[in-house]
Design a protein around this motif. Structure first.
Motif, short mmCIF file in Angstrom:
data_model
loop_
_atom_site.label_atom_id
_atom_site.label_comp_id
_atom_site.label_asym_id
_atom_site.label_seq_id
_atom_site.Cartn_x
_atom_site.Cartn_y
_atom_site.Cartn_z
N LEU A 1 40.63 72.32 36.45
CA LEU A 1 41.64 73.38 36.60
C LEU A 1 42.95 73.02 35.92
O LEU A 1 43.61 73.87 35.32
N PHE A 2 43.32 71.74 36.03
CA PHE A 2 44.58 71.31 35.38
C PHE A 2 44.49 71.52 33.87
O PHE A 2 45.39 72.10 33.26
N ILE B 1 48.02 63.35 42.57
CA ILE B 1 47.49 63.08 41.22
C ILE B 1 46.44 64.15 40.90
O ILE B 1 45.24 63.89 40.79
N CYS B 2 46.94 65.35 40.77
CA CYS B 2 46.06 66.51 40.52
C CYS B 2 45.43 66.46 39.14
O CYS B 2 44.40 67.09 38.90
N THR B 3 46.01 65.70 38.23
CA THR B 3 45.44 65.53 36.89
C THR B 3 44.06 64.89 36.95
O THR B 3 43.20 65.15 36.10
N GLN B 4 43.85 64.04 37.94
CA GLN B 4 42.57 63.34 38.07
C GLN B 4 41.67 63.95 39.14
O GLN B 4 40.45 63.90 39.01
N PHE C 1 45.39 61.48 46.97
CA PHE C 1 44.16 62.26 46.83
C PHE C 1 43.75 62.83 48.19
O PHE C 1 44.09 62.27 49.24
N THR C 2 42.99 63.91 48.17
CA THR C 2 42.46 64.47 49.41
C THR C 2 41.35 63.59 49.94
O THR C 2 40.83 62.71 49.23
N GLU C 3 40.97 63.85 51.17
CA GLU C 3 39.88 63.07 51.79
C GLU C 3 38.56 63.30 51.08
O GLU C 3 37.63 62.48 51.19
N GLN C 4 38.44 64.40 50.35
CA GLN C 4 37.20 64.72 49.65
C GLN C 4 37.11 64.08 48.26
O GLN C 4 36.08 64.17 47.58
N ALA C 5 38.17 63.43 47.81
CA ALA C 5 38.18 62.86 46.47
C ALA C 5 37.17 61.72 46.35
O ALA C 5 36.93 60.98 47.32
N PRO C 6 36.57 61.56 45.17
CA PRO C 6 35.64 60.44 44.97
C PRO C 6 36.32 59.09 45.25
O PRO C 6 37.47 58.88 44.88
N VAL C 7 35.59 58.22 45.90
CA VAL C 7 36.13 56.90 46.25
C VAL C 7 36.61 56.17 45.01
O VAL C 7 37.63 55.45 45.05
#
Length: 261
Positions: free
Chosen positions: A245-246, A237-240, A153-159
């Motif tokens: 968009l996915f 894990i772009c699905t989550q 996940f990116t750094e901006q993803a929810p914890v």
């Protein structure tokens, strides 16, 4: 369900054309929750299942390769009397979808290959094995799960996304995870890419560190009837991380395929 002595967990939900969702290494069927709900809402019947050795599906000590998982899926489809389906695979699941197409192309309506690959170059393969195997063999699944989750996940993803992924990965049986990982990194579909003649959607997060965008571009360049979607602000894990968009791309693609039949 028992497949050649393997107890496998699966769920079939919704009504309409069949879609099979194949999760990635170390995941389980619940990881498709957001896609499953959207597909059901849009008129599809959805099959989710735990790969052998994952979630609540049984593991049996034996040598496996990517074709083993494709054969498992074929047995499951036969049990459920599903003659033809759309296949959606994430990461290792995408490799399984390609292997399934190689063996059972007559059963596939379309392929959605998400954050996946056709093969891993040898240096990448060896680096992946050398970085993960010590954790697995020493039983340090929680430490490995931490590394994988943060890379996914990116750094901006929810914890909470990261924490959930850590929990799921850490819960894997080390022996099953090790065998599944080796099967995944050794998968190679280059021989069939030019032969794929059905609709194919390729989706990847722009910042994917596990299966970089170049892997998806390779698939796109070698599969004639394919389209490529690159999701912004997303990693593996772009699905989550970008389900909005996915799911939009997924549902539009599947509707187009069904409408053209």
């Amino acid at each position: 369900m028992t497949n050649q002595g393997i107890d496998m967990r699966y769920k079939v939900e919704g009504e309409g054309p069949d879609v099979v969702l194949i999760h990635g290494l170390g995941q389980r069927l619940e990881d498709w929750k957001l896609q499953k709900e959207e597909l059901i809402k849009n008129g599809f019947r959805v099959l989710t299942y735990d790969l052998r050795g994952h979630g609540e599906s049984e593991w049996r000590a034996e040598e496996v390769n990517i074709d083993t998982y494709a054969a498992d899926l074929n047995q499951l489809l036969q049990k459920l009397s599903i003659e033809k389906t759309h296949l959606v695979g994430l990461s290792m699941g995408g490799a399984i979808a390609q292997a399934f197409y190689r063996a059972f192309s007559e059963k596939v309506k379309s392929l959605v290959l998400a954050a996946t690959f056709s093969y891993f170059p040898e240096p990448v393969k060896q680096a992946s094995l050398q970085s993960r195997l010590p954790y697995i063999e020493q039983g340090k699944m929680e430490e490995l799960a931490e590394i994988i989750a943060r890379r996914s996940f990116t750094e901006q993803a929810p914890v909470q996304l990261i924490e959930n992924t850590k929990k799921v990965i850490a819960s894997n049986d080390p022996t099953a995870y090790r065998a599944s990982m080796i099967a995944s990194v050794n998968a190679d579909s280059r021989d069939i890419l030019a032969k794929i003649s059905l609709p194919v959607l390729i989706i990847v997060g722009e910042g994917d560190l596990t299966t970089p965008v170049e892997y998806s571009r390779y698939l796109h360049q070698h599969i004639e009837a394919s389209q490529l979607v690159i999701l912004p602000e997303a990693r593996h894990i772009c699905t989550q991380e970008r389900p909005d968009l996915f799911n939009q791309a997924l549902v539009a693609f599947l509707h187009n395929v069904e409408d053209s039949r």
